[in-house]
Every structure is written in C-alpha cells, then in structure tokens.
Design a protein around this motif. Structure first.
Motif, PDB file in Angstrom:
ATOM      1  N   GLU A  64     -17.789  27.450 -30.034  1.00 10.79           N
ATOM      2  CA  GLU A  64     -16.449  28.020 -30.076  1.00 10.79           C
ATOM      3  C   GLU A  64     -16.305  29.214 -29.144  1.00 10.79           C
ATOM      4  O   GLU A  64     -15.259  29.440 -28.573  1.00 10.79           O
ATOM      5  N   GLN A  68     -13.195  29.451 -25.718  1.00 11.87           N
ATOM      6  CA  GLN A  68     -12.055  30.339 -25.861  1.00 11.87           C
ATOM      7  C   GLN A  68     -11.054  30.195 -24.719  1.00 11.87           C
ATOM      8  O   GLN A  68      -9.864  30.374 -24.913  1.00 11.87           O
ATOM      9  N   THR A  69     -11.507  29.878 -23.521  1.00 11.10           N
ATOM     10  CA  THR A  69     -10.592  29.755 -22.399  1.00 11.10           C
ATOM     11  C   THR A  69     -10.052  28.344 -22.253  1.00 11.10           C
ATOM     12  O   THR A  69      -8.936  28.149 -21.827  1.00 11.10           O
ATOM     13  N   THR A  70     -10.819  27.366 -22.571  1.00 10.49           N
ATOM     14  CA  THR A  70     -10.368  25.980 -22.523  1.00 10.49           C
ATOM     15  C   THR A  70     -10.833  25.285 -23.791  1.00 10.49           C
ATOM     16  O   THR A  70     -11.906  25.567 -24.291  1.00 10.49           O
ATOM     17  N   LYS A  71      -9.993  24.433 -24.289  1.00  9.96           N
ATOM     18  CA  LYS A  71     -10.325  23.761 -25.543  1.00  9.96           C
ATOM     19  C   LYS A  71     -10.186  22.261 -25.359  1.00  9.96           C
ATOM     20  O   LYS A  71      -9.412  21.614 -26.033  1.00  9.96           O
ATOM     21  N   GLU A  72     -10.940  21.728 -24.418  1.00  8.76           N
ATOM     22  CA  GLU A  72     -10.910  20.292 -24.172  1.00  8.76           C
ATOM     23  C   GLU A  72     -12.266  19.699 -24.529  1.00  8.76           C
ATOM     24  O   GLU A  72     -13.301  20.257 -24.176  1.00  8.76           O
ATOM     25  N   SER A  99      -3.494  17.532 -28.466  1.00  8.63           N
ATOM     26  CA  SER A  99      -2.924  16.704 -27.412  1.00  8.63           C
ATOM     27  C   SER A  99      -3.975  15.711 -26.916  1.00  8.63           C
ATOM     28  O   SER A  99      -5.105  16.097 -26.617  1.00  8.63           O
ATOM     29  N   ASP A 120      -7.073  17.955 -26.089  1.00  9.05           N
ATOM     30  CA  ASP A 120      -6.816  19.338 -25.722  1.00  9.05           C
ATOM     31  C   ASP A 120      -6.377  20.051 -27.003  1.00  9.05           C
ATOM     32  O   ASP A 120      -5.365  19.681 -27.610  1.00  9.05           O
ATOM     33  N   THR A 122      -5.604  23.315 -27.255  1.00  2.17           N
ATOM     34  CA  THR A 122      -5.017  24.607 -26.894  1.00  2.17           C
ATOM     35  C   THR A 122      -3.946  25.048 -27.888  1.00  2.17           C
ATOM     36  O   THR A 122      -3.830  26.230 -28.189  1.00  2.17           O
ATOM     37  N   ASP A 123      -3.166  24.101 -28.401  1.00  2.56           N
ATOM     38  CA  ASP A 123      -2.025  24.446 -29.257  1.00  2.56           C
ATOM     39  C   ASP A 123      -2.330  24.435 -30.743  1.00  2.56           C
ATOM     40  O   ASP A 123      -1.415  24.406 -31.560  1.00  2.56           O
ATOM     41  N   THR A 124      -3.601  24.451 -31.095  1.00  7.99           N
ATOM     42  CA  THR A 124      -3.971  24.461 -32.518  1.00  7.99           C
ATOM     43  C   THR A 124      -4.935  25.605 -32.782  1.00  7.99           C
ATOM     44  O   THR A 124      -5.614  26.086 -31.875  1.00  7.99           O
ATOM     45  N   ASP A 125      -4.979  26.028 -34.025  1.00  9.58           N
ATOM     46  CA  ASP A 125      -5.943  27.051 -34.441  1.00  9.58           C
ATOM     47  C   ASP A 125      -7.239  26.422 -34.933  1.00  9.58           C
ATOM     48  O   ASP A 125      -8.172  27.135 -35.290  1.00  9.58           O
TER      49      ASP A 125
END
Length: 151
Positions: A64, A68-72, A99, A120, A122-125
């Motif tokens: 994790e 932090q910068t990319t979540k793919e 996504s 992706d 990015t839009d989730t916690d």
C-alpha cells in the motif's frame, strides 16, 4: 546495464518473512506514527538490533505504501462457470468505485473459468487487500490472486 544495478522485486506474504524483516516493518510504522521517537528507542521497543534495522529498512515496504501515487493492479479470479458471473463481478467492482482497465474471461473448462482484471483503484478508499477479500466473498469465486501491480 550491469547485472549488479538491476534489482528484482517480489511480492511475498508477511507470514513467510523472517522475524527481523517483520520487526523492521513494525519499526518503520512506529517511526512514522511518532516522528519524535528515535531509531534507538524503536529498535529497543521491538527487540531488534540497529544493524538489522538498517540492513532492511530501505528494502522492505508494504504494498500500500508504494501504491499511494498509482493504484493499478491486475487480479485473476478463479470462478465456477455460472451464467452472469462476469456481470456480477463487474457490478460489484462498480459499487466499490473500481475502474476496469482491461478484462479477459477464459473459455470455461470442466465448469471452471478465470477472469483476469486490470483495475484502477484511484477513486476508492479500499486497499488492495480489501479488494481481494471482497472479491473472495462473491458467490462462485473460488480463488483470487494478485498477478501484477503498478508501483
């Protein structure tokens, strides 16, 4: 490129790491949580030598932290061949604000199939572990594996 300059990276489960590496991770987290704590105090608290801490501190990190910068990431789901299985998985991913970047479903063999998803987050916690755990809870998903990630 010199082979000594190239470093391979591996994903490895925490439960198979040596104790000194696990303690190093705990010390790093403690130092992050309490910036006033000295390294001496932290290694003493977790019963690890300073030399062991310095040996591992720049070589081990939680997934994790690097995401932090990319979540793919890409996962493979092993599923039972049930009508609507892919649609069910995609609906769940949508509700979790994930996504889908790429998707591949294998041809079912012996009532089993695989679904490979590049996601992706990015839009989730949600963290990677949370996503894997939630996917495992879906009916007819028998196994979920991380096969790659962008860090």
């Amino acid at each position: 490129m010199n082979n000594k300059d190239y470093k391979k990276f591996f994903l490895i489960r925490e439960d198979v790491l040596p104790e000194s590496v696990v303690k190093t991770l705990k010390i790093k987290e403690a130092l992050k949580q309490d910036p006033d704590m000295s390294i001496f105090e932290a290694v003493k608290q977790f019963d690890l030598s300073r030399s062991a801490f310095y040996k591992y501190r720049d070589t081990i990190f939680p997934v994790e932290e690097k995401m932090q910068t990319t979540k793919e990431f890409t996962l493979i789901l092993y599923v039972n061949d049930v009508v609507g299985m892919l649609a069910n998985v995609l609906n769940k991913l949508s509700t979790w604000h994930l996504s889908v970047l790429t998707i591949h479903q294998s041809i079912p063999m012996k009532n089993r199939a695989t679904i490979t998803l590049s996601l992706d987050a990015t839009d989730t916690d949600l963290e990677l572990d949370d996503v894997v755990d939630l996917l495992k809870e879906i009916d007819n998903v028998t196994k979920v594996e991380l096969i790659s990630m962008t860090i």
